[in-house]
Each structure stands twice: as structure tokens, then as C-alpha cells.
Write a protein that holds these residues in place. Structure first.
Motif, PDB file in Angstrom:
ATOM      1  N   ILE A   1       0.894  -1.245  -0.095  1.00 10.34           N
ATOM      2  CA  ILE A   1       0.007   0.189   0.096  1.00 10.34           C
ATOM      3  C   ILE A   1       0.876   1.323  -0.010  1.00 10.34           C
ATOM      4  N   CYS A   2       1.840   1.305   1.100  1.00 10.38           N
ATOM      5  CA  CYS A   2       2.652   2.486   1.015  1.00 10.38           C
ATOM      6  C   CYS A   2       3.388   2.599  -0.329  1.00 10.38           C
ATOM      7  N   LEU A   3       4.003   1.654  -1.045  1.00 16.59           N
ATOM      8  CA  LEU A   3       4.674   1.874  -2.432  1.00 16.59           C
ATOM      9  C   LEU A   3       3.509   2.325  -3.561  1.00 16.59           C
ATOM     10  N   GLN A   4       2.524   1.738  -3.393  1.00 15.29           N
ATOM     11  CA  GLN A   4       1.251   1.990  -4.488  1.00 15.29           C
ATOM     12  C   GLN A   4       0.889   3.473  -4.371  1.00 15.29           C
ATOM     13  N   PHE A   5       1.062   4.148  -3.309  1.00 17.93           N
ATOM     14  CA  PHE A   5       0.659   5.540  -3.015  1.00 17.93           C
ATOM     15  C   PHE A   5       1.702   6.645  -2.788  1.00 17.93           C
ATOM     16  N   GLY A   6       3.015   6.250  -3.298  1.00 15.86           N
ATOM     17  CA  GLY A   6       3.946   7.183  -3.388  1.00 15.86           C
ATOM     18  C   GLY A   6       5.118   7.083  -2.790  1.00 15.86           C
ATOM     19  N   ALA A   7       5.269   6.006  -1.698  1.00 12.32           N
ATOM     20  CA  ALA A   7       6.712   5.728  -1.214  1.00 12.32           C
ATOM     21  C   ALA A   7       7.804   5.395  -2.130  1.00 12.32           C
ATOM     22  N   ILE A   8       8.622   6.216  -2.008  1.00  6.66           N
ATOM     23  CA  ILE A   8       9.907   5.850  -2.752  1.00  6.66           C
ATOM     24  C   ILE A   8      10.567   4.421  -2.302  1.00  6.66           C
ATOM     25  N   GLY A   9      10.536   3.997  -0.923  1.00  7.39           N
ATOM     26  CA  GLY A   9      10.998   2.928  -0.469  1.00  7.39           C
ATOM     27  C   GLY A   9      10.099   2.709   0.770  1.00  7.39           C
ATOM     28  N   SER A  10       9.974   1.385   1.158  1.00  6.66           N
ATOM     29  CA  SER A  10       9.194   0.928   2.345  1.00  6.66           C
ATOM     30  C   SER A  10       9.552  -0.282   2.639  1.00  6.66           C
ATOM     31  N   ARG A  11       9.848  -0.516   3.992  1.00  4.35           N
ATOM     32  CA  ARG A  11      10.109  -1.772   4.651  1.00  4.35           C
ATOM     33  C   ARG A  11       9.713  -2.083   5.910  1.00  4.35           C
ATOM     34  N   LEU A  12       9.928  -3.323   6.419  1.00  2.51           N
ATOM     35  CA  LEU A  12       9.329  -3.498   7.765  1.00  2.51           C
ATOM     36  C   LEU A  12      10.387  -2.871   8.684  1.00  2.51           C
ATOM     37  N   THR A  13      10.189  -2.658  10.059  1.00  2.00           N
ATOM     38  CA  THR A  13      11.283  -2.303  10.823  1.00  2.00           C
ATOM     39  C   THR A  13      10.910  -2.760  12.283  1.00  2.00           C
ATOM     40  N   GLY A  14      11.686  -2.560  13.220  1.00  4.44           N
ATOM     41  CA  GLY A  14      11.431  -3.009  14.671  1.00  4.44           C
ATOM     42  C   GLY A  14      11.430  -4.482  14.631  1.00  4.44           C
ATOM     43  N   ALA A  15      10.634  -5.269  15.383  1.00  4.84           N
ATOM     44  CA  ALA A  15      10.898  -6.568  15.530  1.00  4.84           C
ATOM     45  C   ALA A  15      10.205  -7.475  14.449  1.00  4.84           C
ATOM     46  N   GLY A  16       9.667  -6.912  13.384  1.00  6.91           N
ATOM     47  CA  GLY A  16       9.174  -7.705  12.350  1.00  6.91           C
ATOM     48  C   GLY A  16       8.007  -8.693  12.848  1.00  6.91           C
ATOM     49  N   TRP A  17       7.390  -9.501  12.209  1.00 11.77           N
ATOM     50  CA  TRP A  17       6.473 -10.590  12.696  1.00 11.77           C
ATOM     51  C   TRP A  17       5.097  -9.640  13.234  1.00 11.77           C
TER      52      TRP A  17
ATOM     53  N   GLY B   1       5.202  -6.065  13.296  1.00 13.63           N
ATOM     54  CA  GLY B   1       5.830  -4.759  13.627  1.00 13.63           C
ATOM     55  C   GLY B   1       5.310  -3.596  13.050  1.00 13.63           C
ATOM     56  N   CYS B   2       6.195  -2.956  12.384  1.00 17.30           N
ATOM     57  CA  CYS B   2       5.788  -1.429  11.717  1.00 17.30           C
ATOM     58  C   CYS B   2       6.581  -1.485  10.515  1.00 17.30           C
ATOM     59  N   THR B   3       6.251  -0.336   9.671  1.00 19.88           N
ATOM     60  CA  THR B   3       6.966  -0.277   8.475  1.00 19.88           C
ATOM     61  C   THR B   3       7.436   1.340   8.302  1.00 19.88           C
ATOM     62  N   VAL B   4       8.429   1.448   7.821  1.00 20.73           N
ATOM     63  CA  VAL B   4       9.175   2.802   7.567  1.00 20.73           C
ATOM     64  C   VAL B   4       9.098   3.048   6.158  1.00 20.73           C
ATOM     65  N   SER B   5       8.741   4.432   5.691  1.00 17.13           N
ATOM     66  CA  SER B   5       8.587   4.611   4.382  1.00 17.13           C
ATOM     67  C   SER B   5       9.381   5.971   3.972  1.00 17.13           C
ATOM     68  N   MET B   6      10.079   6.215   2.881  1.00 21.40           N
ATOM     69  CA  MET B   6      10.567   7.157   2.371  1.00 21.40           C
ATOM     70  C   MET B   6       9.527   7.826   1.320  1.00 21.40           C
ATOM     71  N   VAL B   7       9.008   9.230   1.660  1.00 22.80           N
ATOM     72  CA  VAL B   7       8.221   9.655   1.035  1.00 22.80           C
ATOM     73  C   VAL B   7       8.280  10.947   0.450  1.00 22.80           C
ATOM     74  N   PRO B   8       8.272  11.690  -0.766  1.00 25.20           N
ATOM     75  CA  PRO B   8       8.672  13.056  -1.177  1.00 25.20           C
ATOM     76  C   PRO B   8       7.766  13.776  -0.001  1.00 25.20           C
ATOM     77  N   THR B   9       8.326  14.886   0.431  1.00 30.67           N
ATOM     78  CA  THR B   9       7.566  15.984   1.226  1.00 30.67           C
ATOM     79  C   THR B   9       6.235  16.238   0.480  1.00 30.67           C
ATOM     80  N   ASP B  10       6.315  16.701  -1.108  1.00 33.21           N
ATOM     81  CA  ASP B  10       5.125  17.004  -1.643  1.00 33.21           C
ATOM     82  C   ASP B  10       4.063  16.260  -1.896  1.00 33.21           C
ATOM     83  N   LYS B  11       4.347  14.979  -1.376  1.00 32.99           N
ATOM     84  CA  LYS B  11       3.262  13.885  -1.578  1.00 32.99           C
ATOM     85  C   LYS B  11       2.746  13.276  -0.287  1.00 32.99           C
ATOM     86  N   LEU B  12       3.375  13.849   0.924  1.00 32.88           N
ATOM     87  CA  LEU B  12       3.206  13.421   2.181  1.00 32.88           C
ATOM     88  C   LEU B  12       1.940  13.312   2.584  1.00 32.88           C
TER      89      LEU B  12
END
Length: 95
Positions: free
Chosen positions: A25-41, A43-54
Motif C-alpha cells: 500500500i505504501c509503495l502504491q501511494f507514493g513511497a520511494i521505499g518501504s520496509r518492515l522495521t522493529g521486531a518484524g512479525w 511490527g511496523c513499516t518505515v517509508s520514504m515519501v517525498p515531502t510534496d506527496k506526504l
């Protein structure tokens, strides 16, 4: 970020269907990169998104991920937020 996520998911099997869906979903809506973070299983995701698309990104992720499930909607208020990168760790050496 994307290659790291694929590695975590496929080589280390530390993802889950919910994280896979959120990354997609994050990649579909404009994230340049997205990945799981924290403990996984779950957990959470962190995504890089251009400021103008935030703002659009946040609105779309909220609608596509959180508002599709009552349990997820209860978590949304404190779970979806934006930050800016910081300077990172520093080492102070006394002269």
C-alpha cells in the motif's frame, strides 16, 4: 529499502501478511521505499515519501489500510505519522 524488505521477507521470513500488505500500500501511494522495521512479525513499516506527496500519502494509506478493519482503525490514531531524518548518532571526543 525495497531490496532490504524483500530480503527480510524471503531470506529471513520475518514478515507477515499484514506487513506485506502495508508495504504494498505504501509503495502504491507514493513511497520511494518501504520496509518492515522493529521486531518484524507484525511490527511496523518505515517509508520514504517525498515531502510534496506526504499529505496525500498519509490520507491514502489511512483509507487503504486502517479503515478496512475495525481493529486496525482503533490503532490508527497513534500509528500513522511523519518524521524527518535527523543527523544520526554522534561521538564526542574530549581533547
Amino acid at each position: 529499502m525495497n531490496q532490504s524488505y524483500i530480503s527480510c521477507r524471503e531470506m529471513y521470513e520475518c514478515s507477515c501478511p499484514e506487513l506485506d500488505r502495508l508495504v504494498d500500500i505504501c509503495l502504491q501511494f507514493g513511497a520511494i521505499g518501504s520496509r518492515l522495521t522493529g521486531a518484524g512479525w507484525g511490527g511496523c513499516t518505515v517509508s520514504m515519501v517525498p515531502t510534496d506527496k506526504l499529505n496525500t500519502f498519509l490520507k491514502n494509506v489511512k483509507a487503504a489500510y486502517y479503515q478496512t478493519d475495525v481493529q486496525k482503525l482503533a490503532l490508527e490514531n497513534n500509528s500513522l505519522f511523519a518524521t524527518k531524518p535527523g543527523r544520526g548518532a554522534l561521538v564526542f571526543v574530549e581533547a
